[in-house]
Write a protein that holds these residues in place. Sequence first.
Motif, PDB file in Angstrom:
ATOM      1  N   CYS A   1      -4.130  -4.568   6.248  1.00 41.33           N
ATOM      2  CA  CYS A   1      -2.954  -4.738   5.416  1.00 41.33           C
ATOM      3  C   CYS A   1      -1.837  -5.475   6.170  1.00 41.33           C
ATOM      4  O   CYS A   1      -1.172  -6.362   5.635  1.00 41.33           O
ATOM      5  CB  CYS A   1      -2.508  -3.320   5.060  1.00 41.33           C
TER       6      CYS A   1
ATOM      7  N   LEU B   1      -0.271  -0.369   1.566  1.00 41.63           N
ATOM      8  CA  LEU B   1       0.634  -1.473   1.244  1.00 41.63           C
ATOM      9  C   LEU B   1       1.451  -1.785   2.487  1.00 41.63           C
ATOM     10  O   LEU B   1       1.809  -0.872   3.237  1.00 41.63           O
ATOM     11  CB  LEU B   1       1.597  -1.070   0.126  1.00 41.63           C
ATOM     12  N   CYS B   2       1.757  -3.056   2.676  1.00 37.81           N
ATOM     13  CA  CYS B   2       2.592  -3.435   3.821  1.00 37.81           C
ATOM     14  C   CYS B   2       3.566  -4.513   3.402  1.00 37.81           C
ATOM     15  O   CYS B   2       3.192  -5.487   2.749  1.00 37.81           O
ATOM     16  CB  CYS B   2       1.715  -3.943   4.967  1.00 37.81           C
ATOM     17  N   ASN B   3       4.803  -4.320   3.770  1.00 37.90           N
ATOM     18  CA  ASN B   3       5.834  -5.335   3.550  1.00 37.90           C
ATOM     19  C   ASN B   3       6.355  -5.715   4.922  1.00 37.90           C
ATOM     20  O   ASN B   3       6.635  -4.845   5.741  1.00 37.90           O
ATOM     21  CB  ASN B   3       6.941  -4.719   2.682  1.00 37.90           C
TER      22      ASN B   3
ATOM     23  N   TYR C   1      -1.876  -5.733   0.828  1.00 37.43           N
ATOM     24  CA  TYR C   1      -2.428  -4.620   0.032  1.00 37.43           C
ATOM     25  C   TYR C   1      -3.909  -4.507   0.361  1.00 37.43           C
ATOM     26  O   TYR C   1      -4.595  -5.523   0.505  1.00 37.43           O
ATOM     27  CB  TYR C   1      -2.269  -4.884  -1.472  1.00 37.43           C
TER      28      TYR C   1
ATOM     29  N   THR D   1       9.189 -13.232   3.880  1.00 33.45           N
ATOM     30  CA  THR D   1       8.644 -11.890   3.644  1.00 33.45           C
ATOM     31  C   THR D   1       7.164 -12.016   3.319  1.00 33.45           C
ATOM     32  O   THR D   1       6.720 -13.016   2.763  1.00 33.45           O
ATOM     33  CB  THR D   1       9.338 -11.151   2.479  1.00 33.45           C
TER      34      THR D   1
ATOM     35  N   LEU E   1       8.865  -8.557   7.344  1.00 35.06           N
ATOM     36  CA  LEU E   1       9.875  -9.613   7.402  1.00 35.06           C
ATOM     37  C   LEU E   1       9.683 -10.364   8.710  1.00 35.06           C
ATOM     38  O   LEU E   1       9.610  -9.764   9.783  1.00 35.06           O
ATOM     39  CB  LEU E   1      11.280  -9.019   7.325  1.00 35.06           C
TER      40      LEU E   1
ATOM     41  N   ALA F   1      -0.250  -9.151   5.436  1.00 34.50           N
ATOM     42  CA  ALA F   1       1.185  -9.342   5.230  1.00 34.50           C
ATOM     43  C   ALA F   1       1.699 -10.517   6.072  1.00 34.50           C
ATOM     44  O   ALA F   1       2.501 -11.332   5.603  1.00 34.50           O
ATOM     45  CB  ALA F   1       1.941  -8.062   5.570  1.00 34.50           C
TER      46      ALA F   1
ATOM     47  N   ALA G   1       3.120 -14.032   4.570  1.00 35.30           N
ATOM     48  CA  ALA G   1       4.486 -14.484   4.868  1.00 35.30           C
ATOM     49  C   ALA G   1       4.478 -15.950   5.321  1.00 35.30           C
ATOM     50  O   ALA G   1       5.385 -16.714   5.000  1.00 35.30           O
ATOM     51  CB  ALA G   1       5.111 -13.603   5.946  1.00 35.30           C
TER      52      ALA G   1
ATOM     53  N   LEU H   1       3.515  -9.698   2.038  1.00 32.54           N
ATOM     54  CA  LEU H   1       3.016  -8.500   1.371  1.00 32.54           C
ATOM     55  C   LEU H   1       1.527  -8.330   1.672  1.00 32.54           C
ATOM     56  O   LEU H   1       0.765  -9.290   1.575  1.00 32.54           O
ATOM     57  CB  LEU H   1       3.203  -8.638  -0.141  1.00 32.54           C
TER      58      LEU H   1
END
Length: 161
Positions: free
Chosen positions: A47, A153-155, A11, A7, A157, A51, A55, A9
């Motif tokens: 962002c 924000l970014c998440n 910002y 994962t 996978l 991310a 990861a 992240l």
Amino acid sequence: MIMSILTGLGYDIHRLEAGDHLLLAGVKVPADKKIVAHSDGDIVYHCLAQAIFSALGLDDIGSYFPDSSEKTAGLSSIVIVEKALVEMRKHGYQIGNVVIAIILEKPKLKQYKADIKDAIAMTLNIPADKVAIHANTSEMVGPVGEGEAVACLCNILLKKE
Ligand SMILES: [Zn+2]
């Protein structure tokens, strides 16, 4: 077969000043502000790239694209995402899904969310149903709420089969 997942992240926050549009994932959203940045200021792409880099356990985007360099002045931020994607493929990963939250007081992004989602899906070469775009305000408090800044924000996978 064991699947490996990671994962990431992202910002980012940028100042806003008087202008006529905001650039969000390449989509020009009409506004009375513009994003202040050394590059083209596409906060969503910054962002997203961060991310992906995070990861993979890599350094932040500033180490690849320093904002003090003349070479990155006015840089199209899609180049930053493409660099992150090259690193991702080098490591043998592909994208599972992406969640992006854009925090902005105005304009309301409701009518632009579908375009932003499609632009990201196309850039990442993944189906649009693997991309979620959420828009929030900051309830009129703080620099974002007072219209002085936009945050994102970014998440993400990543997966490897
Ligand atoms: Zn940025």
